[in-house]
Design a protein around this motif. Structure first.
Motif, mmCIF file in Angstrom:
data_model
loop_
_atom_site.group_PDB
_atom_site.id
_atom_site.type_symbol
_atom_site.label_atom_id
_atom_site.label_comp_id
_atom_site.label_asym_id
_atom_site.label_seq_id
_atom_site.Cartn_x
_atom_site.Cartn_y
_atom_site.Cartn_z
ATOM 1 N N LEU A 132 1.203 -1.128 0.364
ATOM 2 C CA LEU A 132 -0.358 -0.064 0.152
ATOM 3 C C LEU A 132 0.833 1.316 0.302
ATOM 4 C CD1 LEU A 132 -2.192 -1.213 2.564
ATOM 5 C CD2 LEU A 132 -3.737 -0.126 0.089
ATOM 6 N N ASP A 133 1.806 1.245 0.723
ATOM 7 C CA ASP A 133 2.464 2.491 0.659
ATOM 8 C C ASP A 133 3.285 3.449 -0.969
ATOM 9 O OD1 ASP A 133 2.622 3.052 3.843
ATOM 10 O OD2 ASP A 133 3.956 1.649 3.940
ATOM 11 N N PHE A 134 4.191 1.603 -1.231
ATOM 12 C CA PHE A 134 4.394 1.606 -2.438
ATOM 13 C C PHE A 134 3.705 1.805 -3.802
ATOM 14 C CE2 PHE A 134 5.353 -0.200 -7.404
ATOM 15 C CZ PHE A 134 6.303 0.069 -7.337
ATOM 16 N N ALA A 135 2.233 1.990 -3.623
ATOM 17 C CA ALA A 135 1.123 2.061 -4.705
ATOM 18 C C ALA A 135 0.811 3.407 -4.367
ATOM 19 C CB ALA A 135 -0.254 1.445 -3.946
ATOM 20 N N ALA A 136 1.256 4.372 -3.154
ATOM 21 C CA ALA A 136 0.605 5.581 -2.680
ATOM 22 C C ALA A 136 1.492 6.536 -3.529
ATOM 23 C CB ALA A 136 0.476 6.012 -1.214
ATOM 24 N N GLY A 137 3.337 5.573 -3.255
ATOM 25 C CA GLY A 137 4.327 6.242 -3.961
ATOM 26 C C GLY A 137 4.127 6.944 -5.580
ATOM 27 N N GLN A 138 3.222 5.304 -5.940
ATOM 28 C CA GLN A 138 3.445 4.867 -7.971
ATOM 29 C C GLN A 138 2.267 6.263 -7.621
ATOM 30 O OE1 GLN A 138 6.582 3.817 -7.848
ATOM 31 N NE2 GLN A 138 5.625 2.394 -9.712
ATOM 32 N N VAL A 139 1.423 6.225 -6.882
ATOM 33 C CA VAL A 139 0.432 7.670 -7.891
ATOM 34 C C VAL A 139 0.866 8.793 -7.382
ATOM 35 C CG1 VAL A 139 -1.810 8.204 -7.284
ATOM 36 C CG2 VAL A 139 -1.530 5.874 -6.972
ATOM 37 N N ARG A 140 1.689 8.940 -6.991
ATOM 38 C CA ARG A 140 1.882 10.240 -6.275
ATOM 39 C C ARG A 140 3.138 11.450 -7.147
ATOM 40 N NH1 ARG A 140 -0.035 13.098 -1.837
ATOM 41 N NH2 ARG A 140 -0.185 12.273 0.010
ATOM 42 N N SER A 141 3.809 9.605 -7.721
ATOM 43 C CA SER A 141 4.509 10.452 -8.853
ATOM 44 C C SER A 141 4.148 10.307 -10.329
ATOM 45 C CB SER A 141 5.791 9.099 -9.380
ATOM 46 O OG SER A 141 6.572 8.822 -8.366
ATOM 47 N N ILE B 11 -4.000 -15.407 -3.211
ATOM 48 C CA ILE B 11 -3.549 -14.217 -3.753
ATOM 49 C C ILE B 11 -2.591 -13.328 -3.659
ATOM 50 C CG2 ILE B 11 -4.907 -12.695 -6.302
ATOM 51 C CD1 ILE B 11 -7.445 -15.351 -5.702
ATOM 52 N N LEU B 12 -3.343 -12.708 -3.180
ATOM 53 C CA LEU B 12 -2.828 -11.137 -2.482
ATOM 54 C C LEU B 12 -1.923 -11.914 -2.325
ATOM 55 C CD1 LEU B 12 -5.136 -9.202 -0.278
ATOM 56 C CD2 LEU B 12 -4.624 -8.196 -2.565
ATOM 57 N N PHE C 195 -8.174 -2.193 -8.051
ATOM 58 C CA PHE C 195 -8.981 -3.453 -6.880
ATOM 59 C C PHE C 195 -7.673 -4.036 -6.122
ATOM 60 C CE2 PHE C 195 -11.733 -3.362 -10.298
ATOM 61 C CZ PHE C 195 -13.709 -2.881 -9.202
ATOM 62 N N PHE C 196 -6.380 -4.219 -6.668
ATOM 63 C CA PHE C 196 -5.337 -4.791 -6.201
ATOM 64 C C PHE C 196 -5.549 -3.481 -4.618
ATOM 65 C CE2 PHE C 196 -0.720 -4.927 -5.032
ATOM 66 C CZ PHE C 196 -0.222 -5.835 -4.567
ATOM 67 N N VAL C 197 -4.679 -2.490 -4.806
ATOM 68 C CA VAL C 197 -5.361 -1.211 -4.146
ATOM 69 C C VAL C 197 -6.859 -2.227 -2.897
ATOM 70 C CG1 VAL C 197 -5.919 0.496 -2.737
ATOM 71 C CG2 VAL C 197 -3.958 0.112 -4.694
ATOM 72 N N ALA D 38 -8.354 -5.978 3.197
ATOM 73 C CA ALA D 38 -7.611 -7.394 4.126
ATOM 74 C C ALA D 38 -7.216 -6.977 5.125
ATOM 75 C CB ALA D 38 -6.188 -7.893 3.472
ATOM 76 N N GLU D 39 -6.269 -5.696 5.415
ATOM 77 C CA GLU D 39 -5.739 -4.999 6.237
ATOM 78 C C GLU D 39 -6.616 -4.845 7.212
ATOM 79 O OE1 GLU D 39 -2.593 -1.421 5.914
ATOM 80 O OE2 GLU D 39 -5.102 -0.508 5.621
#
Ligand code: GLY
Length: 342
Positions: free
Chosen positions: A7-16, A291-292, A330-332, A338-339
């Protein structure tokens, strides 16, 4: 990688992404990059980028509120868009999430109008919401969009809208979901009589195959229909699709279960992400986590997106073995569910 690291990686990718390409709504990467001149085929993905921001905001990071609104507002005119069957994708990922966090009749009105617009696709003969491709065509994907018709019916107290949504789900169940729980992508009807003619496919291997993303759409979409109706037929259908998915023993499935062996090596991680989220909502927590875990281990990173190795349209050569915006969304969603369930 743990779920919280993902989730942290996802946030970073979206910010970039939003820093590099302000105001751009990506669909699929090409050679790992979101920005390219390749075609969209159809415009159905603009809700997913702001949708990720709304999920990250709901997790408690308030810095996402401003960009979430900035990327959601421009979608508003699409409440009247009659060219796509995807108004659920566009508005349930954005205005619905916004409404859940900040109740406001103006947001509700947009959702109700989008539901009414989608319902205009209803064909009395055949009793289905037709796809963008043609009036005689029904797509399994529309099961992910019919939720906005149920939502609009409930908020507006409109029984006709509710009946349209029910009829669409019953027709889809009858003509696209097979006895073993597998699904066809598309059904073709006789427009004069409404008689169902045959199963076929746009993005799957062929008419009698099971396109894995279509299966995931069905698994998730029939459960959504059940949540709006409490109709046990829709729950049984969602469970049949879930059982088929799990029986294949491929947490990250091939793009089509029936494609030739060599081609089946190409997975579609977006199907896996959609299925993980749907399975979590159905209560199949263990398999969803399987799956996750596989996605977090083998498929995160390597592009400008979040999840690698998705497929958009294999026959057109669009977004093959790339990041796709709905896969990321849908991954996020699944990671956040799950979290929250822990
Ligand atoms: N058009 C929806 C999908 O590609 O799954």
């Amino acid at each position: 990688m743990t779920y919280s690291e993902a989730l942290d990686f996802a946030a970073g990718q979206v910010r970039s992404l939003i820093e590099r390409h302000p105001g751009f709504y990506p669909m699929y990467t090409h050679q790992g990059r979101w920005k390219h001149d390749l075609p969209a085929w159809t415009h159905w993905c603009d809700g997913f980028l702001p949708g990720i921001m709304w999920i990250l905001l709901a997790r408690g990071d308030h810095s996402w509120r401003e960009p979430a609104i900035r990327y959601t507002r421009p979608l508003e005119p699409r409440q009247f868009d009659r060219d796509v069957h995807d108004l659920g994708f566009i508005f349930m990922s954005t205005y619905r999430r916004w409404l859940d966090l900040e109740p406001d009749p103006a947001l509700d009105a947009v959702l109700v109008q989008a539901g009414r617009t989608l319902a205009l696709r209803f064909r009395e003969k055949g009793r289905y919401l037709c796809s963008f491709a043609a009036e005689d065509s029904l797509f399994i994907d529309i099961m992910m969009n019919v939720g906005i018709v149920f939502h609009a019916a409930r908020r507006a107290g409109d029984q006709r809208l509710h009946d349209i949504a029910i009829q669409h789900c019953l027709t889809t169940r009858r003509v696209l979901v097979r006895a073993d729980g597998s699904t066809a992508h598309e059904g073709i009807f006789d427009p004069e009589t409404g008689e169902f003619i045959r199963q076929t496919s746009q993005q799957g291997f062929r008419g009698d195959s099971c396109w894995s993303r279509g299966l995931a759409w069905a698994l998730y979409g029939f459960h959504t229909a059940y949540r709006y109706t409490n109709d046990p037929r829709f729950l049984r259908t969602a469970e049949a699709c879930a059982d088929f998915y799990m029986e294949q023993s491929c947490p990250v499935p091939p793009w089509d279960y029936d494609a030739p062996l060599e081609s089946r090596r190409q997975v579609d991680t977006s199907a896996a992400a959609i299925a993980a989220s749907g399975l979590l909502q159905l209560g199949y927590t263990n398999y969803a986590r399987t799956i996750l875990d596989a996605l977090c281990r083998d498929h995160v990173g390597g592009t400008e997106g979040i999840l690698n190795h998705g497929v958009y349209h294999i026959h057109k050569g669009l977004g093959v073995n790339e990041s796709v915006m709905w896969g990321d969304y849908f991954f996020v969603e699944a990671l956040a569910l799950a979290e929250a369930a822990k």
